[in-house]
Design a protein around this motif. Structure first.
Motif, PDB file in Angstrom:
ATOM      1  N   ALA A   1     -26.770  77.686   8.369  1.00  0.00           N
ATOM      2  CA  ALA A   1     -26.558  77.822   6.929  1.00  0.00           C
ATOM      3  C   ALA A   1     -27.806  78.346   6.247  1.00  0.00           C
ATOM      4  O   ALA A   1     -28.921  78.007   6.629  1.00  0.00           O
ATOM      5  CB  ALA A   1     -26.153  76.478   6.320  1.00  0.00           C
ATOM      6  N   VAL A   2     -27.593  79.191   5.238  1.00  0.00           N
ATOM      7  CA  VAL A   2     -28.674  79.647   4.371  1.00  0.00           C
ATOM      8  C   VAL A   2     -28.164  79.637   2.932  1.00  0.00           C
ATOM      9  O   VAL A   2     -26.965  79.633   2.685  1.00  0.00           O
ATOM     10  CB  VAL A   2     -29.160  81.070   4.723  1.00  0.00           C
ATOM     11  CG1 VAL A   2     -29.876  81.096   6.059  1.00  0.00           C
ATOM     12  CG2 VAL A   2     -27.994  82.064   4.710  1.00  0.00           C
ATOM     13  N   GLY A   3     -29.113  79.637   1.987  1.00  0.00           N
ATOM     14  CA  GLY A   3     -28.726  79.661   0.583  1.00  0.00           C
ATOM     15  C   GLY A   3     -28.860  78.306  -0.074  1.00  0.00           C
ATOM     16  O   GLY A   3     -29.722  77.496   0.296  1.00  0.00           O
ATOM     17  N   ASP A   4     -28.020  78.056  -1.036  1.00  0.00           N
ATOM     18  CA  ASP A   4     -28.061  76.832  -1.833  1.00  0.00           C
ATOM     19  C   ASP A   4     -27.908  75.592  -0.961  1.00  0.00           C
ATOM     20  O   ASP A   4     -26.849  75.344  -0.386  1.00  0.00           O
ATOM     21  CB  ASP A   4     -26.945  76.890  -2.875  1.00  0.00           C
ATOM     22  CG  ASP A   4     -26.929  75.684  -3.802  1.00  0.00           C
ATOM     23  OD1 ASP A   4     -27.874  74.875  -3.749  1.00  0.00           O
ATOM     24  OD2 ASP A   4     -25.969  75.557  -4.571  1.00  0.00           O
ATOM     25  N   ALA A   5     -28.966  74.801  -0.867  1.00  0.00           N
ATOM     26  CA  ALA A   5     -28.966  73.628   0.004  1.00  0.00           C
ATOM     27  C   ALA A   5     -27.978  72.560  -0.446  1.00  0.00           C
ATOM     28  O   ALA A   5     -27.502  71.759   0.373  1.00  0.00           O
ATOM     29  CB  ALA A   5     -30.369  73.031   0.076  1.00  0.00           C
ATOM     30  N   SER A   6     -27.643  72.536  -1.734  1.00  0.00           N
ATOM     31  CA  SER A   6     -26.732  71.502  -2.234  1.00  0.00           C
ATOM     32  C   SER A   6     -25.313  71.665  -1.704  1.00  0.00           C
ATOM     33  O   SER A   6     -24.488  70.765  -1.839  1.00  0.00           O
ATOM     34  CB  SER A   6     -26.708  71.520  -3.766  1.00  0.00           C
ATOM     35  OG  SER A   6     -26.089  72.696  -4.259  1.00  0.00           O
ATOM     36  N   ALA A   7     -25.024  72.821  -1.085  1.00  0.00           N
ATOM     37  CA  ALA A   7     -23.691  73.053  -0.524  1.00  0.00           C
ATOM     38  C   ALA A   7     -23.551  72.473   0.880  1.00  0.00           C
ATOM     39  O   ALA A   7     -22.559  72.731   1.562  1.00  0.00           O
ATOM     40  CB  ALA A   7     -23.383  74.543  -0.505  1.00  0.00           C
ATOM     41  N   GLY A   8     -24.530  71.695   1.316  1.00  0.00           N
ATOM     42  CA  GLY A   8     -24.431  71.002   2.591  1.00  0.00           C
ATOM     43  C   GLY A   8     -25.190  71.637   3.721  1.00  0.00           C
ATOM     44  O   GLY A   8     -24.998  71.268   4.888  1.00  0.00           O
ATOM     45  N   GLY A   9     -26.093  72.582   3.411  1.00  0.00           N
ATOM     46  CA  GLY A   9     -26.796  73.322   4.444  1.00  0.00           C
ATOM     47  C   GLY A   9     -27.575  72.470   5.417  1.00  0.00           C
ATOM     48  O   GLY A   9     -27.551  72.707   6.629  1.00  0.00           O
ATOM     49  N   GLN A  10     -28.267  71.467   4.925  1.00  0.00           N
ATOM     50  CA  GLN A  10     -29.059  70.620   5.805  1.00  0.00           C
ATOM     51  C   GLN A  10     -28.170  69.781   6.716  1.00  0.00           C
ATOM     52  O   GLN A  10     -28.441  69.619   7.901  1.00  0.00           O
ATOM     53  CB  GLN A  10     -29.981  69.720   4.991  1.00  0.00           C
ATOM     54  CG  GLN A  10     -30.910  68.870   5.839  1.00  0.00           C
ATOM     55  CD  GLN A  10     -31.913  68.099   4.996  1.00  0.00           C
ATOM     56  OE1 GLN A  10     -31.912  68.192   3.770  1.00  0.00           O
ATOM     57  NE2 GLN A  10     -32.779  67.342   5.648  1.00  0.00           N
ATOM     58  N   ALA A  11     -27.088  69.264   6.181  1.00  0.00           N
ATOM     59  CA  ALA A  11     -26.202  68.399   6.953  1.00  0.00           C
ATOM     60  C   ALA A  11     -25.487  69.144   8.071  1.00  0.00           C
ATOM     61  O   ALA A  11     -25.323  68.620   9.177  1.00  0.00           O
ATOM     62  CB  ALA A  11     -25.179  67.743   6.025  1.00  0.00           C
ATOM     63  N   VAL A  12     -25.059  70.385   7.810  1.00  0.00           N
ATOM     64  CA  VAL A  12     -24.257  71.093   8.811  1.00  0.00           C
ATOM     65  C   VAL A  12     -25.076  71.451  10.041  1.00  0.00           C
ATOM     66  O   VAL A  12     -24.513  71.705  11.112  1.00  0.00           O
ATOM     67  CB  VAL A  12     -23.609  72.361   8.222  1.00  0.00           C
ATOM     68  CG1 VAL A  12     -22.731  71.999   7.033  1.00  0.00           C
ATOM     69  CG2 VAL A  12     -24.644  73.402   7.837  1.00  0.00           C
ATOM     70  N   GLY A  13     -26.389  71.454   9.911  1.00  0.00           N
ATOM     71  CA  GLY A  13     -27.226  71.739  11.071  1.00  0.00           C
ATOM     72  C   GLY A  13     -27.106  70.704  12.166  1.00  0.00           C
ATOM     73  O   GLY A  13     -27.448  70.966  13.317  1.00  0.00           O
ATOM     74  N   ALA A  14     -26.611  69.526  11.816  1.00  0.00           N
ATOM     75  CA  ALA A  14     -26.434  68.458  12.802  1.00  0.00           C
ATOM     76  C   ALA A  14     -25.044  68.434  13.401  1.00  0.00           C
ATOM     77  O   ALA A  14     -24.772  67.650  14.316  1.00  0.00           O
ATOM     78  CB  ALA A  14     -26.739  67.105  12.149  1.00  0.00           C
ATOM     79  N   TRP A  15     -24.145  69.272  12.900  1.00  0.00           N
ATOM     80  CA  TRP A  15     -22.791  69.302  13.424  1.00  0.00           C
ATOM     81  C   TRP A  15     -22.775  69.877  14.834  1.00  0.00           C
ATOM     82  O   TRP A  15     -23.533  70.785  15.164  1.00  0.00           O
ATOM     83  CB  TRP A  15     -21.884  70.137  12.530  1.00  0.00           C
ATOM     84  CG  TRP A  15     -21.619  69.548  11.179  1.00  0.00           C
ATOM     85  CD1 TRP A  15     -22.065  68.351  10.693  1.00  0.00           C
ATOM     86  CD2 TRP A  15     -20.842  70.145  10.133  1.00  0.00           C
ATOM     87  NE1 TRP A  15     -21.612  68.162   9.408  1.00  0.00           N
ATOM     88  CE2 TRP A  15     -20.870  69.235   9.030  1.00  0.00           C
ATOM     89  CE3 TRP A  15     -20.142  71.341  10.010  1.00  0.00           C
ATOM     90  CZ2 TRP A  15     -20.212  69.506   7.840  1.00  0.00           C
ATOM     91  CZ3 TRP A  15     -19.479  71.612   8.824  1.00  0.00           C
ATOM     92  CH2 TRP A  15     -19.507  70.704   7.750  1.00  0.00           C
ATOM     93  N   ARG A  16     -21.896  69.363  15.668  1.00  0.00           N
ATOM     94  CA  ARG A  16     -21.773  69.819  17.047  1.00  0.00           C
ATOM     95  C   ARG A  16     -20.297  69.994  17.417  1.00  0.00           C
ATOM     96  O   ARG A  16     -19.417  69.383  16.824  1.00  0.00           O
ATOM     97  CB  ARG A  16     -22.423  68.819  18.027  1.00  0.00           C
ATOM     98  CG  ARG A  16     -23.921  68.641  17.833  1.00  0.00           C
ATOM     99  CD  ARG A  16     -24.684  69.901  18.212  1.00  0.00           C
ATOM    100  NE  ARG A  16     -26.130  69.723  18.101  1.00  0.00           N
ATOM    101  CZ  ARG A  16     -26.835  69.987  17.008  1.00  0.00           C
ATOM    102  NH1 ARG A  16     -26.207  70.407  15.904  1.00  0.00           N
ATOM    103  NH2 ARG A  16     -28.133  69.815  16.993  1.00  0.00           N
ATOM    104  N   ASP A  17     -20.047  70.841  18.408  1.00  0.00           N
ATOM    105  CA  ASP A  17     -18.702  71.021  18.959  1.00  0.00           C
ATOM    106  C   ASP A  17     -17.714  71.503  17.900  1.00  0.00           C
ATOM    107  O   ASP A  17     -16.548  71.125  17.893  1.00  0.00           O
ATOM    108  CB  ASP A  17     -18.224  69.711  19.581  1.00  0.00           C
ATOM    109  CG  ASP A  17     -17.137  69.917  20.627  1.00  0.00           C
ATOM    110  OD1 ASP A  17     -17.102  71.019  21.218  1.00  0.00           O
ATOM    111  OD2 ASP A  17     -16.335  68.996  20.845  1.00  0.00           O
TER     112      ASP A  17
END
Length: 285
Positions: free
Chosen positions: A189-205
């Motif tokens: 993810a890039v761009g506005d962090a409030s759209a969940g960018g930091q959280a999605v980096g931990a998503w798997r599978d």
């Protein structure tokens, strides 16, 4: 793009949702009197896209796009910038709809655009070897055959900074953010962090992603749904969903397609855009 590439048979706009039935007809839920929902005459459609309006301005000014099996395109709704002028398009294999524009991927990997050109989001004429596209408010993203990505348009939040991305299988553009699914099931993810960018980096599978106005949704290989970002209208309340194969994130609601063809929805329902409980996309109209 091969003929077996999955098509988007659900789509979510600002205040409506679309679905493609097994016979190629299209159903809509939401602001039924608005022109973007007038899809009852469409036939032989294999993919739909909703021109999401990600901000409060121009509320209700949306358009819907459908890709027919023969590679032609239909559109209905707001046409203030010519975003619905797609009658002459042919040999199209994938579509996307953003605010005031429509994108189409041709079989040769080139991309066509119709609509507003002010922010540069329609400047896709030089793109090549593209297999999929996504359209946000003011930026457009293309997935290349080599697994890389390209982007044009407004970049005020860095949503077009995709040059380092590789090994991708899907892309999705939100209001001021862009997400991508890698071949290993990770999400970038890039761009506005409030759209969940930091959280999605931990998503798997993960096997499918969609970007809404200010939230991001993903589907895992086991059919569970993940969501991050703004949840003011409950658009991220999807943790209990099961057996889901695809999702579509709108302005403030989320729609999910289950493997049996039934459809789920969560979030803003002010215009009935979540009234999809009776849909059966495996049925014939």
């Amino acid at each position: 793009m091969s003929d077996d590439t999955p098509k988007a048979v659900i789509a979510a706009g600002r205040r409506y949702s679309l679905g493609v039935l097994a016979d190629g007809s299209v159903v809509a839920a939401g602001a039924s009197r608005q022109p973007e929902c007038r899809v009852e005459t469409w036939s032989d459609v294999v993919e739909v896209a909703a021109g999401n309006v990600h901000t409060a301005r121009n509320t209700g000014r949306s358009h819907s796009v459908g890709l027919r099996r023969d590679g032609t395109v239909v559109a209905t709704g707001w046409n203030g910038d010519g975003q619905c002028v797609v009658e002459g398009w042919s040999d199209v294999v994938a579509i996307a709809a953003g605010w005031r524009r429509t994108l189409g991927v041709l079989a040769d990997g080139s991309v066509r655009a119709a609509g507003r050109r002010s922010e540069g989001a329609c400047d896709v004429e030089r793109w090549s070897e593209i297999v999929a596209v996504s359209a946000g408010d003011w930026h457009s993203v293309g997935l290349r055959a080599d697994g890389g990505a390209v982007a044009v348009g407004n970049n005020r939040a860095g949503q077009c900074d995709l040059d380092e991305w590789h090994g991708l299988r899907a892309v999705a553009a939100g209001y001021l953010h862009t997400v991508a699914l890698t071949t290993t099931g990770h999400v970038l993810a890039v761009g506005d962090a409030s759209a969940g960018g930091q959280a999605v980096g931990a998503w798997r599978d993960v096997v499918h992603v969609s970007a809404g106005s200010h939230h991001t949704v993903g589907v895992t290989a086991t059919g569970r749904v993940l969501a991050a970002g703004d949840n003011a209208r409950g658009q991220c309340d999807v943790g209990s969903w099961r057996d889901v194969v695809a999702v579509a994130a709108g302005s403030a609601h989320t729609v999910g397609l289950r493997s049996d063809g039934t459809v789920l929805a969560a979030g803003n329902d002010d215009d009935g855009q979540c009234d999809v409980g009776q849909w059966d996309l495996a049925a014939r109209g």
